[in-house]
Design a protein around this motif. Sequence first.
Motif, PDB file in Angstrom:
ATOM      1  N   GLN A  19      -5.673  -9.629  -0.943  1.00  0.00           N
ATOM      2  CA  GLN A  19      -5.968 -10.324   0.315  1.00  0.00           C
ATOM      3  C   GLN A  19      -4.739 -10.370   1.215  1.00  0.00           C
ATOM      4  OE1 GLN A  19      -7.366 -14.118  -1.130  1.00  0.00           O
ATOM      5  NE2 GLN A  19      -9.469 -13.394  -1.407  1.00  0.00           N
ATOM      6  N   ARG A  20      -3.572 -10.665   0.625  1.00  0.00           N
ATOM      7  CA  ARG A  20      -2.353 -10.751   1.431  1.00  0.00           C
ATOM      8  C   ARG A  20      -1.934  -9.378   1.957  1.00  0.00           C
ATOM      9  NH1 ARG A  20      -1.602 -15.900   2.772  1.00  0.00           N
ATOM     10  NH2 ARG A  20       0.427 -15.182   3.512  1.00  0.00           N
ATOM     11  N   GLY A  28      -4.351  -8.336   4.667  1.00  0.00           N
ATOM     12  CA  GLY A  28      -4.096  -9.172   5.837  1.00  0.00           C
ATOM     13  C   GLY A  28      -2.880  -8.708   6.611  1.00  0.00           C
ATOM     14  N   ASP A  46      -3.031  -7.303  10.445  1.00  0.00           N
ATOM     15  CA  ASP A  46      -2.219  -7.942  11.487  1.00  0.00           C
ATOM     16  C   ASP A  46      -1.384  -6.903  12.224  1.00  0.00           C
ATOM     17  OD1 ASP A  46      -3.207 -10.441  10.949  1.00  0.00           O
ATOM     18  OD2 ASP A  46      -1.511 -11.058   9.698  1.00  0.00           O
ATOM     19  N   ASP A 105     -12.737  -6.038  10.929  1.00  0.00           N
ATOM     20  CA  ASP A 105     -13.291  -6.857   9.867  1.00  0.00           C
ATOM     21  C   ASP A 105     -14.485  -6.192   9.204  1.00  0.00           C
ATOM     22  OD1 ASP A 105     -11.429  -8.842  10.326  1.00  0.00           O
ATOM     23  OD2 ASP A 105     -12.680  -9.829  11.825  1.00  0.00           O
ATOM     24  N   ALA A 136     -11.515  -4.129   6.751  1.00  0.00           N
ATOM     25  CA  ALA A 136     -11.182  -5.196   5.816  1.00  0.00           C
ATOM     26  C   ALA A 136     -12.223  -5.340   4.729  1.00  0.00           C
ATOM     27  CB  ALA A 136     -11.039  -6.521   6.572  1.00  0.00           C
TER      28      ALA A 136
END
Length: 238
Positions: A70-71, A74, A78, A157, A161
């Motif tokens: 997840q990190r 992310g 970003d 997304d 993602a």
Amino acid sequence: MYTATGRPDVNSLLKQYSPLVRRLAHQMIAKLPANVEIDDLIQVGMIGLTDALSRFDIGQGVMFETFATQRIRGAMLDELRGSDWMSRGNRKHQRDIEGAVHRLEQKLGRTPQESEIAKEMGITLLEYQDLLNRVRGTQLIYLEDMGGADGDNDYLDRHVAADTGGDPLARLNDHRMRQALVDAIKNLPEREQYVMSMYYEEDMNLKEIAAVLGVTESRVCQLHSQSIARLRAKLRTW
């Protein structure tokens, strides 16, 4: 992995989980423009992994790999959201080309020639070819494609993602999109098909493609930009 003092060995953990970063980067790059560099995503992903190592709390009941994934994703998202791949002016030029291609395809019922696209845009053939050189680097996805009408980043997304492995509808839509792209490429003029094949499938650079086709690098650039415009015009109605 711990140091002699009993603290987590960050360097060893970074080495252990770096394949996870590379795997996530390659999954993501497959759905992004070709001018997004895989090394840039990996570098940002490693920063995300480092952040995950510093924030992970085993007491939360989550496996580290799940938390780190997840990190890492992310951090990559970003970075993508904070970057732009084309100037605003060049994106407008590319949309103008796409619009002309789309109108001519509807009017003529076939793939328009360069001279016809130039005439539709109200410019000379030389001006049109210069425009193709100026939008060099254009890809199938623009930054604004990644934002919805209200400014959110729903494209990223939905298509980057999210893992669509468990979503049959998403997998079906992805398959249909890929098939639509394959069909659109098959309908490109022969020389443009060659350019797309050599550039994306055989990983040849512009100089190598130019040598094969017996044209200048500038001409290859024009053919590539025009191919992308044709494909986007097709996929826009998909």
